[in-house]
Write an enzyme that holds these catalytic residues in place. Structure first.
Site, PDB file in Angstrom:
ATOM      1  N   CYS A   1      -2.141   9.825   2.299  1.00 39.68           N
ATOM      2  CA  CYS A   1      -2.047   9.232   1.713  1.00 39.68           C
ATOM      3  C   CYS A   1      -2.772   9.485   0.679  1.00 39.68           C
ATOM      4  O   CYS A   1      -2.967   8.966  -0.397  1.00 39.68           O
ATOM      5  CB  CYS A   1      -1.391   7.375   1.475  1.00 39.68           C
TER       6      CYS A   1
ATOM      7  N   GLU B   1       0.406  -1.500  -0.230  1.00 40.76           N
ATOM      8  CA  GLU B   1       0.044   0.191   0.086  1.00 40.76           C
ATOM      9  C   GLU B   1       0.850   0.774  -0.114  1.00 40.76           C
ATOM     10  O   GLU B   1       1.174   1.762   0.855  1.00 40.76           O
ATOM     11  CB  GLU B   1      -0.610   0.060   1.358  1.00 40.76           C
TER      12      GLU B   1
HETATM   13  P1  NAD Z   1       8.173   4.523   4.367  1.00 38.08           P
HETATM   14  O1  NAD Z   1       8.371   3.729   3.368  1.00 38.08           O
HETATM   15  O2  NAD Z   1       9.421   5.399   4.459  1.00 38.08           O
HETATM   16  O3  NAD Z   1       8.473   3.860   5.722  1.00 38.08           O
HETATM   17  C1  NAD Z   1       7.375   2.693   6.066  1.00 38.08           C
HETATM   18  C2  NAD Z   1       8.073   1.657   7.041  1.00 38.08           C
HETATM   19  O4  NAD Z   1       9.331   0.497   6.003  1.00 38.08           O
HETATM   20  C3  NAD Z   1       8.647   2.223   8.070  1.00 38.08           C
HETATM   21  O5  NAD Z   1       7.850   1.603   9.108  1.00 38.08           O
HETATM   22  C4  NAD Z   1       9.737   2.015   8.159  1.00 38.08           C
HETATM   23  O6  NAD Z   1      10.993   1.656   9.094  1.00 38.08           O
HETATM   24  C5  NAD Z   1       9.939   0.367   7.176  1.00 38.08           C
HETATM   25  N1  NAD Z   1      11.323  -0.138   5.665  1.00 38.08           N
HETATM   26  C6  NAD Z   1      12.261   1.394   5.888  1.00 38.08           C
HETATM   27  N2  NAD Z   1      13.098   0.571   4.614  1.00 38.08           N
HETATM   28  C7  NAD Z   1      11.905  -0.777   4.891  1.00 38.08           C
HETATM   29  C8  NAD Z   1      13.537  -1.702   3.995  1.00 38.08           C
HETATM   30  N3  NAD Z   1      14.321  -1.601   3.439  1.00 38.08           N
HETATM   31  N4  NAD Z   1      12.984  -3.003   4.052  1.00 38.08           N
HETATM   32  C9  NAD Z   1      10.916  -3.135   5.435  1.00 38.08           C
HETATM   33  N5  NAD Z   1      10.402  -2.268   5.848  1.00 38.08           N
HETATM   34  C10 NAD Z   1      11.218  -0.559   5.558  1.00 38.08           C
HETATM   35  O7  NAD Z   1       7.009   5.448   4.243  1.00 38.08           O
HETATM   36  P2  NAD Z   1       6.802   6.251   5.915  1.00 38.08           P
HETATM   37  O8  NAD Z   1       7.575   7.746   5.563  1.00 38.08           O
HETATM   38  O9  NAD Z   1       6.985   6.027   6.851  1.00 38.08           O
HETATM   39  O10 NAD Z   1       5.198   6.768   5.192  1.00 38.08           O
HETATM   40  C11 NAD Z   1       4.932   7.570   4.178  1.00 38.08           C
HETATM   41  C12 NAD Z   1       4.499   6.832   2.812  1.00 38.08           C
HETATM   42  O11 NAD Z   1       3.128   5.879   3.692  1.00 38.08           O
HETATM   43  C13 NAD Z   1       3.633   7.706   2.161  1.00 38.08           C
HETATM   44  O12 NAD Z   1       4.204   7.638   0.016  1.00 38.08           O
HETATM   45  C14 NAD Z   1       2.627   7.852   2.179  1.00 38.08           C
HETATM   46  O13 NAD Z   1       1.821   8.196   0.992  1.00 38.08           O
HETATM   47  C15 NAD Z   1       2.751   5.698   2.443  1.00 38.08           C
HETATM   48  N6  NAD Z   1       0.762   5.718   2.717  1.00 38.08           N
HETATM   49  C16 NAD Z   1       0.609   4.533   1.615  1.00 38.08           C
HETATM   50  C17 NAD Z   1      -1.089   4.089   2.238  1.00 38.08           C
HETATM   51  C18 NAD Z   1      -2.011   3.172   1.111  1.00 38.08           C
HETATM   52  O14 NAD Z   1      -2.734   3.220   2.254  1.00 38.08           O
HETATM   53  N7  NAD Z   1      -1.434   2.961   0.384  1.00 38.08           N
HETATM   54  C19 NAD Z   1      -1.292   4.443   3.269  1.00 38.08           C
HETATM   55  C20 NAD Z   1      -0.319   5.641   4.355  1.00 38.08           C
HETATM   56  C21 NAD Z   1       1.179   5.523   4.117  1.00 38.08           C
END
Ligand code: NAD
Length: 509
Positions: free
Chosen positions: A278, A244
């Protein structure tokens, strides 16, 4: 100032110090879970899962209902932790975290058994057999979540995975760890047996270790860049995942829209959660005939929004400096290419270091970063269009395809536009609320994601649908078994002629 600061603690264990986005004051520290500890947690989850899978739905549901009761009764505690981690207002936190959490707990408690009960569909052709479809839990599910809905985005998939009979290892965002940890706290208090839900703190290293720790599925919510890494890792391990990811949602305002409602929807969609949503409205396409009226109303409403850190306010801070940097990079690019600021357009340092004023932009063109990349901030760029066709073309001109909205008094016209949007979901005369509708499958298209979550699709996604085909009459042998003979071919040809060559056969097939 950084909101998450890595620190070395005793024994070489890393810790993260977390600060408030509103005030920059330290909130607390969390230990970073090591890859060994992640693997141990997955092993514990695997040991606990079979007994849970054998637990009747009614007992699983009772725990979820108890959790809902506790959440309702102790909402001040849950609200407080979420507000402290994110800086959001009390009302926004109640609406975005607590309300949908109550709904998720009770909806899946009530409906999981119905959705996942065995099915016995009749077989249209193989009438001498019967089919049983069972929905078997996958085993251990890794859930990795972002900071922008730190409680609900962890709780909702966890409830679904657990109701489907799985164990869960949850890795909340390192930016909002305490709100993420509430999921574990709540379900433990509700009586969830040990080992079925473990919360692992840490940054990307912990997340990557969890994906590689031998889990049976990954449910990831976060950015496109990380989602790609998670998808690659799941591909290497041949495990399923849902991704997502980010969005660049478009709002189409038709010439026959209710202008007042659409303007309110644009402001809510653009500035909800300070734009860190999002499915937030990141681009507006408004019909020329109503554009002046619409823009004037949007600017009036946006200018009236209150920013703050306590008491009553509407728009909170950016979660961390990284978000401000993205906003400012997009704004500098937009202004250099001719965009005009109608309100906002700068940091609101009078309120705090991480606040950005609700901003409305016009004279925006599609080559600007603000129209191409996810901004995730309180910026509402508005483009005036000639007709629905131009709006649809521009809305679809994006790498993203999460959600979108259409505003028109003519439902048929709005639905026709919705059907042509290349997005995971669409809302009509309403901001993007699809994630909050439990029955609606939710997921993005294009770079916005892979797979769908929530409702029947989401619950079944935490299961393997196992078909069991059962012979009904038990003859000594089947017509198609060895030996292959000319006589058997003749019979099979007869069947083919009858089934696909006669009206009654075609009707039955
Ligand atoms: P991010 O991708 O930086 O981090 C998300 C999670 O992934 C965190 O817990 C982080 O620690 C973890 N992570 C980081 N590197 C990783 C790796 N290599 N392997 C596994 N996990 C890892 O995102 P963010 O900045 O926390 O969130 C914002 C983003 O999330 C925005 O782009 C937003 O649009 C998106 N989002 C999407 C939805 C949806 O339902 N489509 C909902 C909410 C947020």
């Amino acid at each position: 100032m950084a909101i998450v600061v890595p620190m070395e603690a005793g024994g070489g264990r890393r810790r993260l110090r977390v600060a408030s986005p509103s005030t920059q004051e330290a909130i607390g520290e969390v230990p970073v879970t090591s890859p060994e500890e992640v693997r141990a947690a997955v092993a514990r989850a695997r040991a606990a899962q079979p007994a849970w899978a054998a637990t009747p739905f009614a007992e699983r549901a009772a725990i979820m209902r108890r959790a809902a009761e506790l959440l309702r009764a102790q909402q001040d505690h849950y609200l407080g932790v979420c507000m402290r981690d994110t800086g959001r207002s009390r009302f926004e936190t109640l609406m975005m975290e607590i309300f949908p959490a109550l709904d998720s707990l009770t909806y899946y408690a009530k409906n999981a058994e119905r959705i996942l009960t065995d099915r016995r569909p009749g077989l249209h052709l193989l009438r001498t057999k019967k089919l049983l479809i069972t929905y078997r839990p996958l085993g251990v599910v890794a859930i990795i979540t972002p900071w922008n809905g730190p409680f609900i985005l962890g709780l909702n998939p966890t409830v679904q995975a657990l109701m489907a009979g799985n164990a869960v290892v949850l890795k909340p965002s390192e930016v909002t760890p305490f709100a993420g940890a509430l999921v574990g706290e709540l379900l433990a208090a509700a009586g969830l047996p040990d080992g079925l839900l473990q919360v692992m703190h840490g940054d990307g290293t912990t997340g990557a270790a969890l994906v590689d720790a031998g889990v049976d599925k990954v449910s990831f919510t976060g950015s496109v860049a990380t989602g790609r890494k998670v998808g690659e890792a799941c591909g290497r391990s041949l495990i399923p995942c849902t991704l997502e990811l980010g969005g660049k949602d478009a709002m189409i305002v038709c010439a026959d829209a209710d202008v007042e409602r659409a303007a309110g929807g644009a402001v809510f969609g653009g500035f909800f959660n300070a734009g860190q949503f999002c499915c937030g409205t990141e681009r507006v396409y408004v019909a020329r005939a109503i554009a002046d009226d619409f823009i004037a109303r949007v600017v009036a409403k946006a200018s009236a929004l209150r920013q703050g850190t306590e008491g009553e306010y509407d728009v909170g801070p950016m979660i961390w400096p990284r978000q401000l940097e993205t906003i400012e990079r997009h704004m500098v690019d937009a202004l250099a290419r001719g965009a005009r600021v109608l309100c906002g357009g700068k940091r609101n340092t009078a309120v705090g270091e991480l606040f950005y004023e609700p901003t409305v932009l016009v004279d925006v063109t599609h080559d600007m970063l603000i129209m191409q990349e996810e901004t995730f901030g309180p910026i509402l760029p508005i483009v005036v269009v000639d007709d629905d066709e131009q709006a649809i073309r521009l809305a679809n001109d994006s790498l993203y395809g999460l959600s979108g909205t259409v505003w028109s008094k003519d439902e048929a016209r709005a639905v026709a536009i919705a059907r042509r949007l290349d997005t995971g979901s669409v809302c009509i005369n309403e901001s993007s609320i699809t994630y909050g509708a439990c029955e609606a499958p939710f997921g993005g298209r294009k770079h916005s994601g892979v797979g769908q979550v929530n409702g029947e699709v989401g619950l079944k996604g935490y299961c393997h649908a196992q078909p069991i085909v059962i012979d009904r009459f038990g003859p000594k042998e089947e017509q198609v078994w060895y030996p292959y003979t000319a006589a058997k071919e003749k019979t099979l040809q007869k069947v083919i002629r009858w089934v696909w060559g006669t009206p009654i056969g075609r009707w039955m097939s």
